[in-house]
Every structure is written in C-alpha cells, then in structure tokens.
Write an enzyme that holds these catalytic residues in place. Structure first.
Site, PDB file in Angstrom:
ATOM      1  N   LEU A  37       0.837  -1.191   0.000  1.00 25.41           N
ATOM      2  CA  LEU A  37       0.000   0.000   0.000  1.00 25.41           C
ATOM      3  C   LEU A  37       0.881   1.254   0.000  1.00 25.41           C
ATOM      4  O   LEU A  37       1.795   1.385   0.809  1.00 25.41           O
ATOM      5  CB  LEU A  37      -0.906  -0.006   1.241  1.00 25.41           C
TER       6      LEU A  37
ATOM      7  N   CYS B 266       6.571   5.237  -4.177  1.00 29.24           N
ATOM      8  CA  CYS B 266       6.861   6.513  -3.525  1.00 29.24           C
ATOM      9  C   CYS B 266       6.940   6.370  -2.010  1.00 29.24           C
ATOM     10  O   CYS B 266       7.920   6.778  -1.385  1.00 29.24           O
ATOM     11  CB  CYS B 266       5.800   7.548  -3.909  1.00 29.24           C
TER      12      CYS B 266
ATOM     13  N   ALA C 216      17.701  12.936 -10.563  1.00 32.45           N
ATOM     14  CA  ALA C 216      17.441  13.136  -9.143  1.00 32.45           C
ATOM     15  C   ALA C 216      17.849  11.923  -8.306  1.00 32.45           C
ATOM     16  O   ALA C 216      18.502  12.067  -7.266  1.00 32.45           O
ATOM     17  CB  ALA C 216      15.954  13.436  -8.933  1.00 32.45           C
TER      18      ALA C 216
ATOM     19  N   HIS D   8      12.696  39.853   7.091  1.00 31.33           N
ATOM     20  CA  HIS D   8      14.155  39.923   7.213  1.00 31.33           C
ATOM     21  C   HIS D   8      14.557  39.590   8.647  1.00 31.33           C
ATOM     22  O   HIS D   8      13.954  40.078   9.584  1.00 31.33           O
ATOM     23  CB  HIS D   8      14.651  41.323   6.862  1.00 31.33           C
TER      24      HIS D   8
END
Length: 465
Positions: free
Chosen positions: A36, A40, A178, A444
């Site tokens: 499941l 990925c 990648a 900043h």
C-alpha cells in the site's frame, strides 16, 4: 461484485484518485499487487529523504565547530538509519490504511488483468475473482529500467540501494538525475568513495546549465568523481571479497576508457511504465512507442470509461504530478470541469545538500522558444540568513519575459530551496509579474529575501548585490 470506480495501483496517483472518488460519492476499490502506497511511500520519495536527512545531520555534527559547538565522538550507525526510514514508512502506511477505511474504499490485494469491457480479474496467492466496474483508472506506476548487462551480484536499483547493510568502500552510480544525485550525496556523506557516470555532457542534464555547473563543483569538492559524456562499456564480476566488480568506463569523445573496481553499482537510469500483462490489448487501449498509455488532457484513454494517471502515462515521474492528475481525472469523471494541469509549472526538487529546485523554462529553453528575457541572480553568500544558517553555497536565478514581465522560470540551489520554490509556483500560477513580487514585503532575515534580490538584480535594482 460491482464498483463505480476501480483503481489499479495504490501509489500517489492511485490512492488520491480513490479517496477523491469516495469523497464524491462513488463506490470505490483499489487493487494493489504489493505494498500500500506504491514505490513513492515504500521505496522512493519518503524513505530516501529520511536517509538524506540522516546524512545531512551527520555532516552537520562533523562540522559543528563552525557554529561554536564541539561535538565529539560522532558515530554513524547505518542499521539505525535504515531502521528509522522503515519506521517512517510503516507509520505513513498505517495512516494511509486508515484513510482507506475512513473513506470506505475496498482494498483488494492481487494482480489485476483487464478481461473484457468493464471487467477485471484479480489473482492473489490463494484465489482469483472477477470484479465489474463503471469506470477504471489505471495507476500502475513504473519500475526501474534495466541495464543491458548480465545479472551480477551487487548491481542494484533504487530498492536495493536502500537495503545495503554495510557502508560500501567504493560505489558507482549510473545516471545523474534526481535519484542518482541523491544516492551519490548519501553514500559520499556516510563515507563511501563515489563515482558518478552520466552519458550526457552535464550531470542533471534537464537542469539549467548554471545549476548543473554548481552541483558539479560541489560534488567534486566533496570528493565525488564525475564522468560525463561517458558510458559503462563492460561489467565483470570478480570472485573476491575486495573490489568485487570491475567496470570499464568509456568516454564518448575520444573513445578512451578507464577501468575501476567497486563494491556496488547502483543503476539510476530512469523508469519504465508498468503496462505489460494488464490486458490492455483486450479492450484496445493504445500505448505510445515508449510503452506509456496514451491519454488526453483529462487522462481519458482512447477507450471510453478507461483512464490512466501517474507514471504509467507520458511525462515526469513525480508524486506531486500524480496527486494533481488523480484529482483532475476523478473530477472530470464526475463532470466538475476541473482546470487542466499546467505541466510547465511543475517543480523538480532534489534533496541533496545543497538542495536543488527549479520550475519553468531554463535560460537556454527560454531563448530557444524565442523569448526576449531578463535574467537575475543572487548568491546565498550575500544573504544574512544564509550566513546565520552556515549554508552559503548556491544561488537563486530568475528568468522573466522582457516585454510583459511574465515569470518564465526560476532555478535554485542551496539550503531550503525545495521549500522556497513554492512561492514561485504560486506566483506563476497567479500570472504575477516581477512588479507584484517586488511589491510584496518579505521578512528579514529570511531565505525568502533571495527571491526578491534576484528579481531586483534582473531589473537593475539590486540593493545588496
């Protein structure tokens, strides 16, 4: 048994399609032949990033003196690093199983095959059963491309590369996309000597050239050996405990070659779609010459009621692309008229240290498309927050169309850029020009300021550079 929608595959494309369908009131099932969450969750995006996080932390500890901290006796335990990545996978897989139950999605384990119109056969270890459907979404993903070499020990794909139980002394990686870059960084960081071989003239061949040059310089400084314009000519397995594999690397330009000995080889040459043995021919679904399923802009195949999404169709193999394709596909099925996906606004992120992220046109691509462009850059070495973080490598590069100010592309390399790229994606999706971004106050000190600084540089308004 009949379902309104059956999804083949439970990876990022499949499970999102199933959940969205269930949300919209369809009686839905997923057929999954392995784990499941697909590649990925189990072997790709999630566990690899866990390994990279551990490697980055190890590097930080070893360089803690630059932060005024003396970390002594830093030890790396590869078994624990691997166990952590598997624990993360297990937790997320349990969460996904809960979502299946919550959305009343039936999870069917087994191998599916399309028999005839609106019927599939699912075979499992102990039985087989037919299921009927109104709509079918094919999301069977992809698998690693195979090298044209005899099968030998220690020649691994991405799954095997995450299962090595020892720190290799020497490792060679084929391919510098990648996957190749991330494994090169990981194994170098934990102490392996790494060789990276790429057939193209630059590593990360799809990136803007300046990004490629920057990561090449960084990798060389780390001691990673890079061979571009090169290929593996021969692989021999040596029956010894040391330097078991002999590899002959050939240079394209002068046909010279080099022999090296390594302990492991990782193949990172890309993936091929899982379209074989699905029974696509039984209903006449068309494939491209590369074996992907042909679809239109809403992921409909040439056969009514059959759809395909994710790695099984042409395009980049990216989970975040699959997520979007799944939602668009199901919403189109339900007649909701979803907006088509803009593939030119899809980011590519690489989680090495430094990180890499880019979206839209590279400078070369923009020129090839005939655009007149404004280009700006800002180095992290000039950014206060980057100095505070102790991570001053890299830069932001922005590309705008000269006449109307359209944001054509953005290319980043440095700490945190895989998060930073989202600002660019949203701005481009809203068709913001440089003016809107410059009028938006950025905090900043922050890494976000670098985007404003790069845009100011493109239009001759630099304050800090």
């Amino acid at each position: 048994m009949h379902f309104d929608l059956i999804v083949l595959g439970s990876g990022p494309a499949g499970y999102v399609a199933a959940i969205r369908a269930a949300q919209l009131g369809l009686k839905t099932a997923i057929v999954e032949k392995q784990e499941l969450g697909g590649v990925c969750l189990n072997w790709g995006c999630i566990p690899t990033k866990s390994l990279l996080q551990s490697a980055n932390l190890f590097e930080l500890f070893n360089n803690s003196n630059k932060y005024g901290i003396n970390a002594k006796q830093v030890e790396l335990n590869l078994a624990n690093i691997l166990a952590r990545s598997r624990n993360i996978v297990d937790d997320l897989q349990k969460g996904l199983a809960f979502l299946m139950k919550k959305n009343e999605i039936q999870l069917i384990y087994g191998t599916a095959k399309i028999l005839e119109e609106k019927t599939i056969l699912v075979k499992s270890k102990n039985n087989q059963k037919k299921y009927k459907f109104s709509k079918l979404v094919i999301a069977t993903g992809a698998q690693p491309k195979k090298l044209d070499f005899p099968k030998i020990p220690n020649l691994l794909n991405y799954k095997g590369a995450m299962s090595i139980r020892e720190i290799p002394k020497n490792i060679l990686i084929i391919g510098s996309g990648a996957i190749g870059l991330e494994f090169a960084y990981f194994y170098n960081a934990i102490g392996s000597k790494v060789i990276l071989v790429e057939k193209n003239s630059q590593i990360l061949p799809n990136a803007d050239r300046e990004i490629s040059l920057e990561i090449s310089k960084n990798f060389k400084n780390k001691g990673i050996k890079l061979f571009t314009n090169s290929r593996i000519k021969e692989i021999k397995y040596l029956n010894s405990k040391k330097n078991q594999i002999e590899i002959e690397i050939e240079y394209f330009k002068n046909k010279d070659y080099l022999k090296v000995n390594v302990d492991y080889i990782i193949s990172a040459i890309g993936v091929a779609p899982n379209t074989k043995n699905l029974g696509l021919e039984n209903v006449g679904i068309k494939l491209t010459k590369n074996g992907h399923i042909q679809v239109n802009e809403y992921y409909e195949t040439n056969i009514k009621n059959y759809y395909a999404i994710g790695d099984v169709i042409p395009g980049g193999s990216l989970a975040h692309v699959a997520f979007h394709e799944a939602k668009i596909c199901v919403e189109q099925i339900m007649g909701l008229n979803p907006k088509k996906l803009n593939y030119n606004n899809i980011p590519l992120c690489i989680y090495t240290t430094p990180e890499i992220a880019f979206v839209g046109y590279s400078e070369q691509e923009a020129l090839e498309q005939g655009f007149e462009i404004q280009v700006g850059k800002f180095p992290f070495s000039a950014l206060g927050k980057a100095k505070i973080n102790g991570e001053t490598e890299g830069f932001i590069k922005v590309i705008f169309e000269k006449k109307y100010g359209e944001w054509l592309g953005c290319h980043m390399i440095g700490k945190g850029v895989t998060e930073l790229i989202t600002e660019v994606i949203i701005a481009r999706n809203l068709e913001a020009t440089h003016t809107e971004v410059l009028e938006s106050t950025h905090p900043h000190p922050s890494i976000n300021e670098s985007i404003v600084e790069a845009i100011e540089n493109a239009y001759g308004k630099s304050i800090h550079f």
